[in-house]
Motif scaffolding. Sequence first.
Motif, PDB file in Angstrom:
ATOM      1  N   GLN A 262       0.764  -1.139  -0.161  1.00  0.00           N
ATOM      2  CA  GLN A 262       0.020  -0.103   0.060  1.00  0.00           C
ATOM      3  C   GLN A 262       0.940   1.307  -0.111  1.00  0.00           C
ATOM      4  O   GLN A 262       1.906   1.385   0.800  1.00  0.00           O
ATOM      5  CB  GLN A 262      -0.977   0.112   1.199  1.00  0.00           C
ATOM      6  N   SER A 263       0.571   2.234  -0.921  1.00  0.00           N
ATOM      7  CA  SER A 263       1.134   3.582  -0.971  1.00  0.00           C
ATOM      8  C   SER A 263       1.169   4.333   0.435  1.00  0.00           C
ATOM      9  O   SER A 263       0.101   4.296   1.027  1.00  0.00           O
ATOM     10  CB  SER A 263       0.674   4.425  -2.056  1.00  0.00           C
ATOM     11  N   SER A 264       2.552   4.522   0.962  1.00  0.00           N
ATOM     12  CA  SER A 264       2.508   5.070   2.205  1.00  0.00           C
ATOM     13  C   SER A 264       2.955   6.642   2.026  1.00  0.00           C
ATOM     14  O   SER A 264       3.818   6.960   1.686  1.00  0.00           O
ATOM     15  CB  SER A 264       3.649   4.521   3.203  1.00  0.00           C
ATOM     16  N   GLY A 265       1.861   7.503   2.251  1.00  0.00           N
ATOM     17  CA  GLY A 265       2.256   8.837   2.120  1.00  0.00           C
ATOM     18  C   GLY A 265       2.566   9.505   1.077  1.00  0.00           C
ATOM     19  O   GLY A 265       2.158   8.857  -0.071  1.00  0.00           O
ATOM     20  N   THR A 266       3.101  10.462   0.935  1.00  0.00           N
ATOM     21  CA  THR A 266       3.473  11.158  -0.177  1.00  0.00           C
ATOM     22  C   THR A 266       4.516  10.764  -0.995  1.00  0.00           C
ATOM     23  O   THR A 266       5.683  10.591  -0.349  1.00  0.00           O
ATOM     24  CB  THR A 266       3.744  12.827   0.223  1.00  0.00           C
ATOM     25  N   PRO A 267       4.750  10.530  -2.151  1.00  0.00           N
ATOM     26  CA  PRO A 267       5.795  10.431  -3.074  1.00  0.00           C
ATOM     27  C   PRO A 267       6.805  11.456  -2.975  1.00  0.00           C
ATOM     28  O   PRO A 267       6.414  12.532  -3.026  1.00  0.00           O
ATOM     29  CB  PRO A 267       5.292   9.954  -4.230  1.00  0.00           C
ATOM     30  N   GLN A 268       8.227  10.802  -2.936  1.00  0.00           N
ATOM     31  CA  GLN A 268       9.423  12.091  -2.923  1.00  0.00           C
ATOM     32  C   GLN A 268      10.129  11.815  -4.243  1.00  0.00           C
ATOM     33  O   GLN A 268      10.296  10.563  -4.757  1.00  0.00           O
ATOM     34  CB  GLN A 268      10.045  11.775  -1.827  1.00  0.00           C
ATOM     35  N   ILE A 269      10.478  13.130  -4.764  1.00  0.00           N
ATOM     36  CA  ILE A 269      11.472  12.768  -5.826  1.00  0.00           C
ATOM     37  C   ILE A 269      12.864  12.554  -5.210  1.00  0.00           C
ATOM     38  O   ILE A 269      13.296  13.333  -4.535  1.00  0.00           O
ATOM     39  CB  ILE A 269      11.547  14.389  -6.666  1.00  0.00           C
ATOM     40  N   VAL A 270      13.465  11.423  -5.791  1.00  0.00           N
ATOM     41  CA  VAL A 270      14.621  11.065  -5.368  1.00  0.00           C
ATOM     42  C   VAL A 270      15.849  11.671  -6.406  1.00  0.00           C
ATOM     43  O   VAL A 270      16.910  11.816  -6.104  1.00  0.00           O
ATOM     44  CB  VAL A 270      14.698   9.413  -5.287  1.00  0.00           C
ATOM     45  N   HIS A 271      15.426  11.409  -7.709  1.00  0.00           N
ATOM     46  CA  HIS A 271      16.399  11.978  -8.627  1.00  0.00           C
ATOM     47  C   HIS A 271      15.517  12.658  -9.888  1.00  0.00           C
ATOM     48  O   HIS A 271      14.600  12.078 -10.358  1.00  0.00           O
ATOM     49  CB  HIS A 271      17.222  11.039  -9.326  1.00  0.00           C
ATOM     50  N   SER A 272      15.954  13.876  -9.882  1.00  0.00           N
ATOM     51  CA  SER A 272      14.970  14.421 -11.004  1.00  0.00           C
ATOM     52  C   SER A 272      15.502  14.462 -12.346  1.00  0.00           C
ATOM     53  O   SER A 272      16.163  13.748 -12.832  1.00  0.00           O
ATOM     54  CB  SER A 272      14.677  16.204 -10.628  1.00  0.00           C
ATOM     55  N   LEU A 273      14.875  15.382 -13.237  1.00  0.00           N
ATOM     56  CA  LEU A 273      15.127  15.331 -14.719  1.00  0.00           C
ATOM     57  C   LEU A 273      16.650  15.715 -14.946  1.00  0.00           C
ATOM     58  O   LEU A 273      16.962  16.781 -14.219  1.00  0.00           O
ATOM     59  CB  LEU A 273      14.307  16.101 -15.455  1.00  0.00           C
TER      60      LEU A 273
END
Length: 192
Positions: free
Chosen positions: A83-94
């Motif tokens: 189950q998705s837990s909380g808010t997704p975070q950007i680990v590596h951007s464009l």
Amino acid sequence: MTLKKSSANFHPDLESVMFTEGEIKTRVKSLSREIKAVYGDGEFTIVSIINGAVLFTADLMREIENPVRLDCIRISSYGEKTQSSGTPQIVHSLTLDVAKRHVLLIDDILDTGKTLALVDGLIRKLNPASLRVCVLLDKQGRREVPYEADFVGFKIPDKFVVGYGLDFAERYRNLPCIGVLKAELQNPPEWA
Ligand code: IMP
Ligand code: MG
């Protein structure tokens, strides 16, 4: 369910096979035609959400003859949960500049919608010429934020699936089919 789709002889951790390797291949080909119908011969920039979309992106790209650029973005995953837990975070951007470019964002599965809503917002801030979204799977019934993709491979019920890039605790990404993980393996006890 046809006999062909039985997982009995496939992977012991699967309860059933939802899509065989052949079915995925056929749908990826037809999706590439849908994409081509929208973009014509023009260039676009693919942004793939890794790790999940790696296999799908690689196969879809090979069906597309347009000039394309590829970039990847890494978003924090579920960890060892289904189950998705909380808010997704950007680990590596464009890395590529997408300003004034036509962007096709690719993910493995659209579930609560949080991941794509986050990445969509990030890309739109960079002023692309256009932004469209392609997902292989869509669990429409699980949406927590309103989000729809422009191209959808398969709509699926609310089952936790693995294979063809999709993982559980980083495993099963290499399965060539997509299957439902056995319930007893989805929440291993603390001591496991
Ligand atoms: P969302 O942010 O809830 O839409 O989740 C999107 C991400 O959750 C996907 O990129 C997958 O990594 C993960 N995910 C959602 N459902 C499944 C599943 O059934 N199996 C494996 N990963 C999933
Ligand atoms: Mg993922």
